[in-house]
Design an enzyme around this catalytic site. Structure first.
Site, mmCIF file in Angstrom:
data_model
loop_
_atom_site.group_PDB
_atom_site.id
_atom_site.type_symbol
_atom_site.label_atom_id
_atom_site.label_comp_id
_atom_site.label_asym_id
_atom_site.label_seq_id
_atom_site.Cartn_x
_atom_site.Cartn_y
_atom_site.Cartn_z
ATOM 1 N N PRO A 137 5.281 -66.321 56.139
ATOM 2 C CA PRO A 137 4.497 -65.078 56.259
ATOM 3 C C PRO A 137 4.969 -63.913 55.395
ATOM 4 O O PRO A 137 4.307 -62.891 55.347
ATOM 5 C CB PRO A 137 4.647 -64.751 57.750
ATOM 6 C CG PRO A 137 5.902 -65.415 58.178
ATOM 7 C CD PRO A 137 6.012 -66.648 57.338
ATOM 8 N N HIS B 80 -3.814 -49.508 52.904
ATOM 9 C CA HIS B 80 -2.500 -49.120 52.378
ATOM 10 C C HIS B 80 -2.504 -49.219 50.865
ATOM 11 O O HIS B 80 -2.922 -50.225 50.306
ATOM 12 C CB HIS B 80 -1.402 -50.034 52.952
ATOM 13 C CG HIS B 80 -1.105 -49.772 54.394
ATOM 14 N ND1 HIS B 80 -0.086 -50.426 55.057
ATOM 15 C CD2 HIS B 80 -1.682 -48.956 55.304
ATOM 16 C CE1 HIS B 80 -0.046 -50.001 56.305
ATOM 17 N NE2 HIS B 80 -1.006 -49.115 56.487
ATOM 18 N N TYR C 204 9.567 -53.800 53.959
ATOM 19 C CA TYR C 204 10.287 -55.079 53.912
ATOM 20 C C TYR C 204 11.749 -54.761 53.613
ATOM 21 O O TYR C 204 12.039 -54.125 52.600
ATOM 22 C CB TYR C 204 9.736 -55.968 52.805
ATOM 23 C CG TYR C 204 8.382 -56.583 53.035
ATOM 24 C CD1 TYR C 204 7.214 -55.877 52.746
ATOM 25 C CD2 TYR C 204 8.264 -57.874 53.520
ATOM 26 C CE1 TYR C 204 5.966 -56.443 52.945
ATOM 27 C CE2 TYR C 204 7.024 -58.457 53.728
ATOM 28 C CZ TYR C 204 5.883 -57.737 53.438
ATOM 29 O OH TYR C 204 4.641 -58.306 53.642
ATOM 30 N N TYR D 289 0.539 -59.286 45.658
ATOM 31 C CA TYR D 289 0.459 -58.847 47.061
ATOM 32 C C TYR D 289 -0.968 -58.418 47.421
ATOM 33 O O TYR D 289 -1.490 -58.799 48.459
ATOM 34 C CB TYR D 289 1.437 -57.699 47.335
ATOM 35 C CG TYR D 289 1.727 -57.510 48.815
ATOM 36 C CD1 TYR D 289 2.828 -58.082 49.417
ATOM 37 C CD2 TYR D 289 0.852 -56.774 49.609
ATOM 38 C CE1 TYR D 289 3.082 -57.932 50.773
ATOM 39 C CE2 TYR D 289 1.088 -56.617 50.967
ATOM 40 C CZ TYR D 289 2.201 -57.197 51.551
ATOM 41 O OH TYR D 289 2.425 -57.041 52.901
ATOM 42 N N LYS E 39 0.001 -64.145 53.033
ATOM 43 C CA LYS E 39 -1.058 -64.880 52.346
ATOM 44 C C LYS E 39 -1.845 -65.846 53.223
ATOM 45 O O LYS E 39 -2.914 -66.316 52.813
ATOM 46 C CB LYS E 39 -0.461 -65.660 51.158
ATOM 47 C CG LYS E 39 0.030 -64.756 50.057
ATOM 48 C CD LYS E 39 -1.098 -64.040 49.382
ATOM 49 C CE LYS E 39 -0.632 -62.979 48.424
ATOM 50 N NZ LYS E 39 -1.446 -61.747 48.533
HETATM 51 C C1 PHB Z 1 1.895 -58.500 60.125
HETATM 52 O O1 PHB Z 1 1.411 -57.349 60.161
HETATM 53 O O2 PHB Z 1 1.893 -59.243 61.112
HETATM 54 C C2 PHB Z 1 2.499 -58.986 58.849
HETATM 55 C C3 PHB Z 1 2.477 -58.173 57.749
HETATM 56 C C4 PHB Z 1 3.047 -58.622 56.559
HETATM 57 C C5 PHB Z 1 3.615 -59.873 56.502
HETATM 58 C C6 PHB Z 1 3.607 -60.689 57.622
HETATM 59 C C7 PHB Z 1 3.045 -60.235 58.804
HETATM 60 O O3 PHB Z 1 4.172 -60.304 55.357
#
Ligand code: PHB
Ligand code: APR
Length: 397
Positions: free
Chosen positions: A294, A75, A202, A386, A298
């Site tokens: 999460p 990505h 997000y 990120y 990280k």
């Molecule tokens: C996930 O794909 O499980 C995932 C992706 C981004 C995050 C947390 C979990 O910040």
């Protein structure tokens, strides 16, 4: 009692333990890996799935990246969504790097296959029950087939996660705990439906946070903010989809198709750091030493970063009998740990609704999101954190 002797005794076959065993093997350093669960359990345990560029480079550079390169989803950006509008953060344009979506259990599978492939065992269903004398002659006592066994080793790597035995083995008072509990959790699902977006989304919404992620072109991974003691029984599938649609709705009419949900779970949210991370010849890595919420993706990447530091220290020791890097393990790891803790706390604070939030806080959320998505400087800062901050020590790969 069967006694084993090895150079590095590794407790835990999660990403930290397996990555360490692999990198050490490539450097001709012997290790024994103990894992209390079965192979099948650790290979199917659902966890997160975003790999920083640096983690991808280590896995590919050490020869376990073939499937990652084939099946991982690269990505170049991520979307922040609020007030019914999406804002893309272009990683490539801002920092010239990308992330890869590849589930943690796939990384675990690749590392297990590699180790068994070069004929070195992993002791599954082997529970470490005690560690001793880790200042001088480290010993690990473990239970397998209801038999007691002992490993004598030069060093112990505590890669046994948050609920392991290594951190609690450190005497009271020698460990300092830094933590933050959050008044919410994540309800996460896996569903057989193509992801509604080709990049992660997000979303900040007055009803709470939500995240659209994925595992493959056929499997979606979605999360929504819930209360810490949420009763998952109260969330039938259609209620989950309806809530996700409400929170992720846009003025352009974003469509979130639903599909059969085949996994559901609640993920607690905490920030946790235990210091120091070294006690004589005992080293704590990954979740055994630190937990991040999460939101910043990280957890796994930090575990691999710790492994990188310890591997370099052990190579220096076994090749040149130089303990300098080993003695700096805590300091070298914590620089990155605290930066990732800051980023994960910041993302969590910016994107979640806190209970009893007043209008002032609500507007601060908006101003923060508006600033991050309209200022090049601010979105570059998000992007570089990120995709993974550069390692501040030269690596093995
Ligand atoms: C996930 O794909 O499980 C995932 C992706 C981004 C995050 C947390 C979990 O910040
Ligand atoms: N004996 C043997 N194995 C043990 C013991 C024990 N006493 N205690 C724990 N383990 C094993 C667990 O069963 C688990 O497989 O240690 C492993 C620890 O793995 P993780 O919890 O995955 O921790 P780590 O390798 O540090 O990886 C951190 O995992 O939880 C995610 O988000 C987190 O992505 C991060 C990553």
């Amino acid at each position: 009692m069967a006694n084993l002797r090895t150079q590095v005794g590794i407790i835990g076959a999660g990403p930290a333990g397996l990555a360490l065993a692999h990198l050490l093997h490539l450097q001709g350093i012997e290790s024994v890996v103990l894992e209390r669960h079965t192979r099948e359990y650790v290979e199917t345990r659902v966890r997160a799935g975003v790999l920083e560029q640096g983690t991808v480079d280590i896995l590919c550079g050490s020869g376990v990246g073939e499937r990652l390169k084939r099946e991982g989803l690269q990505h170049e950006g991520v979307e922040l969504r609020f007030d019914g509008k999406g804002h893309r953060i272009d990683f490539q344009e801002l920092v010239g790097k990308s992330i890869t979506v590849y589930a943690q259990q796939e990384v675990v599978k690749d590392l297990i296959a590699a180790r068994l492939g070069y004929g070195v065992p992993i002791y599954f269903e082997a529970e470490a029950i005690r560690i001793e004398d880790y200042q001088d002659n480290p010993k690990i006592y473990y239970l397998r087939d209801s038999q007691n066994h002992e490993i004598a080793c030069d060093f112990i790597a505590g890669c046994d996660g948050f609920h392991g035995i290594c951190r609690p083995a450190v005497p009271e008072g020698q460990l300092q705990i830094h933590e933050r509990h959050y008044p919410f959790a994540w309800l996460g699902i896996l569903a057989h439906v193509p992801p509604a977006s080709h990049e992660l989304i997000y979303t900040y919404h007055e009803r709470g946070f939500s995240l659209l992620s994925m595992r493959s072109p056929e499997v979606s991974r979605l999360y929504l903010q819930c209360v810490p003691d949420e009763d998952i029984e109260k969330w039938p599938d259609d209620r989950i989809w309806e809530e996700l649609r409400t929170r992720m709705a846009t003025r352009e009419g974003f469509v979130l198709k639903d599909g059969p949900i085949f996994q559901k779970g609640i993920t607690p949210m905490r920030s946790f750091v235990a210091t120091p991370m070294q006690f004589g010849k005992l080293f704590l890595l990954g979740d055994a030493a630190h937990i991040v919420p999460p939101t910043g993706a990280k957890g796994l990447n930090l575990a691999v970063a710790d492994v990188r530091v310890l591997t370099r220290g052990l190579v220096e020791f076994y090749k040149h009998r130089n303990r300098e890097l080993l003695s700096q393990f805590t300091e070298r790891c914590l620089r990155r740990v605290w930066k990732c803790q800051r980023f994960s706390w910041w993302m969590t604070s910016m994107l979640h609704r806190f209970p009893q939030e007043d209008s002032f806080s609500h507007n601060i959320h908006h101003a923060e999101l508006d600033y991050v998505t309209s200022s090049r400087a601010a979105s570059t800062s998000l992007a570089e954190n990120y995709v993974g901050l550069p390692f501040d020590t030269p690596g093995l790969f």
